[in-house]
Design a protein around this motif. Structure first.
Motif, mmCIF file in Angstrom:
data_model
loop_
_atom_site.group_PDB
_atom_site.id
_atom_site.type_symbol
_atom_site.label_atom_id
_atom_site.label_comp_id
_atom_site.label_asym_id
_atom_site.label_seq_id
_atom_site.Cartn_x
_atom_site.Cartn_y
_atom_site.Cartn_z
ATOM 1 N N GLY A 59 -20.746 41.025 110.336
ATOM 2 C CA GLY A 59 -19.707 41.577 111.186
ATOM 3 C C GLY A 59 -18.341 41.543 110.532
ATOM 4 O O GLY A 59 -17.555 42.493 110.665
ATOM 5 N N LEU A 60 -18.040 40.462 109.804
ATOM 6 C CA LEU A 60 -16.770 40.406 109.082
ATOM 7 C C LEU A 60 -16.685 41.502 108.026
ATOM 8 O O LEU A 60 -15.612 42.083 107.790
ATOM 9 C CB LEU A 60 -16.605 39.032 108.423
ATOM 10 C CG LEU A 60 -16.508 37.821 109.364
ATOM 11 C CD1 LEU A 60 -16.307 36.552 108.547
ATOM 12 C CD2 LEU A 60 -15.380 37.999 110.372
ATOM 13 N N TRP A 61 -17.810 41.773 107.385
ATOM 14 C CA TRP A 61 -17.821 42.780 106.321
ATOM 15 C C TRP A 61 -17.699 44.189 106.889
ATOM 16 O O TRP A 61 -17.037 45.055 106.300
ATOM 17 C CB TRP A 61 -19.099 42.643 105.510
ATOM 18 C CG TRP A 61 -19.200 43.616 104.381
ATOM 19 C CD1 TRP A 61 -18.414 43.684 103.276
ATOM 20 C CD2 TRP A 61 -20.145 44.690 104.262
ATOM 21 N NE1 TRP A 61 -18.810 44.721 102.459
ATOM 22 C CE2 TRP A 61 -19.864 45.345 103.047
ATOM 23 C CE3 TRP A 61 -21.191 45.131 105.045
ATOM 24 C CZ2 TRP A 61 -20.615 46.444 102.610
ATOM 25 C CZ3 TRP A 61 -21.940 46.227 104.615
ATOM 26 C CH2 TRP A 61 -21.639 46.869 103.411
ATOM 27 N N LEU A 62 -18.334 44.428 108.051
ATOM 28 C CA LEU A 62 -18.299 45.763 108.645
ATOM 29 C C LEU A 62 -17.027 46.014 109.450
ATOM 30 O O LEU A 62 -16.701 47.168 109.729
ATOM 31 C CB LEU A 62 -19.512 45.952 109.565
ATOM 32 C CG LEU A 62 -20.879 45.988 108.896
ATOM 33 C CD1 LEU A 62 -21.982 46.084 109.946
ATOM 34 C CD2 LEU A 62 -20.981 47.145 107.916
ATOM 35 N N GLY A 63 -16.330 44.971 109.856
ATOM 36 C CA GLY A 63 -15.147 45.125 110.685
ATOM 37 C C GLY A 63 -13.950 45.658 109.916
ATOM 38 O O GLY A 63 -14.044 46.057 108.743
#
Length: 232
Positions: free
Chosen positions: A153-157
């Motif tokens: 999620g951190l990478w896609l956010g």
């Protein structure tokens, strides 16, 4: 000469043990339950259980990809605004009293609870007998899946470099803050839900041990069990 007075032969009586003859197959007692036919009365064995637990751990952990995608999609946006102060870029919250940051953590926790419930139901449907290795596998796989979802999620956010993001959008323009999991305890929602739901399903709907054989016939009438011993 008179014939000796011999008593007539006694009528045929059941044996002193009062048991019924064995079945044609040579086995007495209740038939094995369907789940015991596949694994045997004592279960599949520790080696098989450990192998199944390892497969479940990997499968549940990989399912963390789905949790990460849902979190990045459903988590509320935290609005930020960039500004220049003494030729330096500063970033601040647009709504200082907003609860979007709490919503990000809550969304992750709720999705973790849902994933834990679904994974527990799926494992119970595939393996109704249960066992400690399966519960441990669900908990460990859920925790690894939560870690994977968090990092994904951190990478896609949104971009994690907020200063560069503020420069790119311009002064006074609202943009979204990067995803951040403030309450790390949300990582435990999946493993706790999976373990508790699986234990509950096993307790309510899991296979039961066969009931102890109860005597019937002449032995039961004389208060004895199938082996000629008095019933307690």
């Amino acid at each position: 000469m008179t014939a000796p007075l011999t008593p007539p032969p006694p009528p045929h009586e059941p044996s002193s043990h009062g048991t019924w003859p064995p079945s044609p197959a040579g086995h007495a007692g209740p038939a094995a339950a369907p789940h015991d036919v596949a694994y045997g009365q004592d279960g599949p064995g520790m080696r098989t259980e450990l192998r199944e637990a390892a497969v479940i751990t990997v499968a549940v952990a990989v399912a963390g990809v789905l949790l990460g995608l849902l979190w990045a999609w459903l988590a509320p946006n935290v609005p930020l605004v960039g500004d220049l102060a003494d030729d330096q870029w500063v970033v601040y919250f647009k709504d200082t009293e907003g609860e979007q940051a709490i919503g990000v953590d809550g969304t992750f926790a709720l999705l973790g609870l849902a994933c834990g419930t679904v994974s527990a139901v799926a494992v119970f449907c595939l393996r109704r007998r249960g066992g400690v290795p399966l519960v441990v596998a669900l908990a460990l796989g859920g925790f690894l899946g939560s870690l994977l979802a968090w990092r994904l999620g951190l990478w896609l956010g949104p971009d994690s470099d907020v200063i560069a993001h503020a420069r790119s959008v311009g002064k006074g323009v609202t943009f979204s803050a990067p995803l951040k999991l403030g309450a790390k305890g949300a990582l435990l929602a999946w493993p706790f839900a999976a373990a508790l739901v699986h234990l509950g399903l096993t307790a309510l709907f899991g296979p039961r041990d066969p009931e102890q054989y109860q005597p019937y016939g002449p032995a039961a009438a004389h208060g004895k069990d199938g082996y000629g011993s008095p019933l307690s």
